[in-house]
Design a protein around this motif. Structure first.
Motif, PDB file in Angstrom:
ATOM      1  N   HIS A 149      49.405  49.981  28.877  1.00 21.55           N
ATOM      2  CA  HIS A 149      48.501  49.608  29.961  1.00 21.55           C
ATOM      3  C   HIS A 149      49.243  48.780  31.007  1.00 21.55           C
ATOM      4  O   HIS A 149      49.981  47.849  30.689  1.00 21.55           O
ATOM      5  CB  HIS A 149      47.327  48.796  29.406  1.00 21.55           C
ATOM      6  CG  HIS A 149      46.406  48.266  30.466  1.00 21.55           C
ATOM      7  ND1 HIS A 149      45.389  49.027  31.007  1.00 21.55           N
ATOM      8  CD2 HIS A 149      46.348  47.060  31.090  1.00 21.55           C
ATOM      9  CE1 HIS A 149      44.740  48.316  31.906  1.00 21.55           C
ATOM     10  NE2 HIS A 149      45.294  47.124  31.983  1.00 21.55           N
ATOM     11  N   LYS A 150      49.073  49.152  32.269  1.00 20.79           N
ATOM     12  CA  LYS A 150      49.747  48.461  33.366  1.00 20.79           C
ATOM     13  C   LYS A 150      48.828  47.384  33.930  1.00 20.79           C
ATOM     14  O   LYS A 150      47.709  47.664  34.365  1.00 20.79           O
ATOM     15  CB  LYS A 150      50.127  49.466  34.458  1.00 20.79           C
ATOM     16  CG  LYS A 150      50.995  48.886  35.557  1.00 20.79           C
ATOM     17  CD  LYS A 150      51.426  49.989  36.539  1.00 20.79           C
ATOM     18  CE  LYS A 150      52.322  49.434  37.632  1.00 20.79           C
ATOM     19  NZ  LYS A 150      52.740  50.495  38.591  1.00 20.79           N
ATOM     20  N   GLU A 151      49.299  46.147  33.933  1.00 21.95           N
ATOM     21  CA  GLU A 151      48.489  45.025  34.404  1.00 21.95           C
ATOM     22  C   GLU A 151      48.196  45.153  35.890  1.00 21.95           C
ATOM     23  O   GLU A 151      49.073  45.486  36.687  1.00 21.95           O
ATOM     24  CB  GLU A 151      49.207  43.704  34.124  1.00 21.95           C
ATOM     25  CG  GLU A 151      48.379  42.480  34.462  1.00 21.95           C
ATOM     26  CD  GLU A 151      49.070  41.181  34.084  1.00 21.95           C
ATOM     27  OE1 GLU A 151      48.422  40.123  34.154  1.00 21.95           O
ATOM     28  OE2 GLU A 151      50.270  41.236  33.724  1.00 21.95           O
ATOM     29  N   ASN A 152      46.936  44.891  36.263  1.00 21.04           N
ATOM     30  CA  ASN A 152      46.522  44.950  37.666  1.00 21.04           C
ATOM     31  C   ASN A 152      46.547  43.536  38.241  1.00 21.04           C
ATOM     32  O   ASN A 152      45.918  42.628  37.693  1.00 21.04           O
ATOM     33  CB  ASN A 152      45.113  45.542  37.764  1.00 21.04           C
ATOM     34  CG  ASN A 152      44.699  45.833  39.193  1.00 21.04           C
ATOM     35  OD1 ASN A 152      44.780  44.975  40.055  1.00 21.04           O
ATOM     36  ND2 ASN A 152      44.257  47.056  39.438  1.00 21.04           N
ATOM     37  N   PRO A 153      47.261  43.324  39.374  1.00 23.72           N
ATOM     38  CA  PRO A 153      47.341  41.974  39.943  1.00 23.72           C
ATOM     39  C   PRO A 153      45.995  41.412  40.373  1.00 23.72           C
ATOM     40  O   PRO A 153      45.830  40.193  40.459  1.00 23.72           O
ATOM     41  CB  PRO A 153      48.286  42.151  41.136  1.00 23.72           C
ATOM     42  CG  PRO A 153      48.236  43.607  41.468  1.00 23.72           C
ATOM     43  CD  PRO A 153      48.024  44.303  40.152  1.00 23.72           C
ATOM     44  N   MET A 154      45.013  42.292  40.642  1.00 22.82           N
ATOM     45  CA  MET A 154      43.690  41.808  41.048  1.00 22.82           C
ATOM     46  C   MET A 154      42.862  41.368  39.842  1.00 22.82           C
ATOM     47  O   MET A 154      41.913  40.589  39.991  1.00 22.82           O
ATOM     48  CB  MET A 154      42.943  42.912  41.803  1.00 22.82           C
ATOM     49  CG  MET A 154      43.555  43.282  43.131  1.00 22.82           C
ATOM     50  SD  MET A 154      42.543  44.480  44.024  1.00 22.82           S
ATOM     51  CE  MET A 154      41.052  43.532  44.351  1.00 22.82           C
ATOM     52  N   PHE A 155      43.209  41.872  38.658  1.00 22.87           N
ATOM     53  CA  PHE A 155      42.488  41.526  37.439  1.00 22.87           C
ATOM     54  C   PHE A 155      43.506  41.207  36.351  1.00 22.87           C
ATOM     55  O   PHE A 155      43.775  42.033  35.477  1.00 22.87           O
ATOM     56  CB  PHE A 155      41.580  42.679  36.990  1.00 22.87           C
ATOM     57  CG  PHE A 155      40.570  43.096  38.022  1.00 22.87           C
ATOM     58  CD1 PHE A 155      39.371  42.413  38.132  1.00 22.87           C
ATOM     59  CD2 PHE A 155      40.825  44.155  38.891  1.00 22.87           C
ATOM     60  CE1 PHE A 155      38.435  42.791  39.091  1.00 22.87           C
ATOM     61  CE2 PHE A 155      39.897  44.536  39.837  1.00 22.87           C
ATOM     62  CZ  PHE A 155      38.699  43.847  39.943  1.00 22.87           C
TER      63      PHE A 155
END
Length: 343
Positions: free
Chosen positions: A110-116
């Motif tokens: 899973h790629k971390e989302n900078p907004m969440f």
């Protein structure tokens, strides 16, 4: 004879953070054409104890759980109790297998989302048990599809455009693990359900909408007959052993896909291991002509546009098939589980 059934894997109900009970979820699955669903509420089997596994709206509802620490989430099935998410990954995975269950590393890359902010990827890959991989996850792909508010709006309005092949690093890890042992794979939706925004439906979160994205199609030697305990065994044993293939239904529905190894009158299908012998052939049959790739040991062996392929005398290796549909911008369509040819 081989029977094929399409189901939806990795669903959350209102027993954790979903928005519907089993009946509502099964109704959406029925409208989407699924034959079975696998519930994975976070760290609980409350739905199993309160509603049980049953046929609802013609859909078989089966119940597992998702062990959810901050990262290293684990989808588990055929269990009597859910291990604590306070344990280390190898501990809760071992507890699942000790009670006769099995499971899959959830959205492992899973790629971390900078907004969440928040990591949900797998970090502990040194596991003793024969775990499988969730190589395709709809919600994880959607979360990785935007980095700012403009991108979020675009992904919200056009969620189908966010669908892409499984992450290359996940596929490579899967192929490499397959050299050591069979590694079953599933496609998960990670559905939490739809809510209403005034009169406008939240299409992104709708169970019915999400159930039309990623599916896991099982292969069965016997037909489902509407008998819960019998059909449960057929479905879970296929999921556990990798007798299945994964489909992006946004690229097209699939009623029948074949990938098998032939020797005289004997056939071996996805998820099966066999010792190499002379005069074998690998065969692929698609529902329609499309761009087909055959992957061996993590590397592209051959590719062509066709609806049928016969590969004679394959060498020992770990084989799988990828299929893409369309001309200008081919969309990922079908990903098979492995066939293992050993020395």
């Amino acid at each position: 004879m081989i029977y094929q059934y399409s189901g939806v894997v990795h669903i959350h109900s209102f027993y954790s953070d979903g928005s519907a009970d089993f009946k509502g979820i099964a109704k959406a699955a029925s409208k989407a054409g699924a034959k079975f669903i696998l519930i994975n509420d976070h760290d609980t089997l409350a739905g199993l104890h309160r509603e049980g596994e049953q046929y609802l709206h013609g859909v078989l509802v089966l119940v597992g759980s998702e062990v959810t620490p901050k990262k290293n989430h684990f989808l588990c099935y055929d269990i009597n109790s859910v291990p604590s998410n306070k344990l280390l990954p190898h501990q809760y995975v071992s507890q699942v297998y000790e009670q006769g269950g099995f499971g899959f590393l959830a959205h492992p890359d899973h790629k971390e989302n900078p907004m969440f902010p928040g990591k949900m990827n797998w970090e502990d890959w040194d596991l003793d048990n024969a775990v499988g991989l969730e190589i395709w996850n709809y919600f994880s792909q959607w979360m990785a599809s935007f980095k700012n508010k403009k991108g979020l709006l675009k992904s919200f309005l056009f969620p189908k455009a966010t669908l892409s092949p499984p992450r290359s690093e996940t596929l490579l890890k899967w192929d490499r693990l397959g050299k050591q042992r069979p590694v079953p794979a599933i496609a998960g939706v990670d559905a939490h359900g739809g809510r209403q925004l005034s009169w406008i439906p939240n299409i992104l979160s709708s169970y019915k909408y999400q159930f039309k994205t990623f599916r896991t199609h099982i292969l069965a030697k016997e037909p489902l007959k509407g008998i819960v305990h019998r059909d449960r065994h057929i479905i879970l044993s296929a999921i556990k052993s990798g007798r299945s293939y994964l489909v992006n239904h946004c690229a097209g529905r699939v009623e029948h896909f074949q990938f098998y190894l032939q020797h005289l009158n004997n056939q071996w299908h996805m998820g099966e291991e066999v010792k190499q012998r002379p005069n074998m052939s690998l065969n692929v049959i698609l529902p329609t002509k499309a761009h087909m790739k055959v992957i061996k040991d993590g590397k592209l062996l051959l590719q062509r546009k066709t609806n049928f392929l016969r590969l004679p005398n394959p060498d020992p290796g770990v084989y799988r098939v990828e299929v893409y549909k369309g001309h200008v911008r081919p969309r990922p369509w079908i990903f098979s589980n492995h066939i293992y040819i050993r020395n």
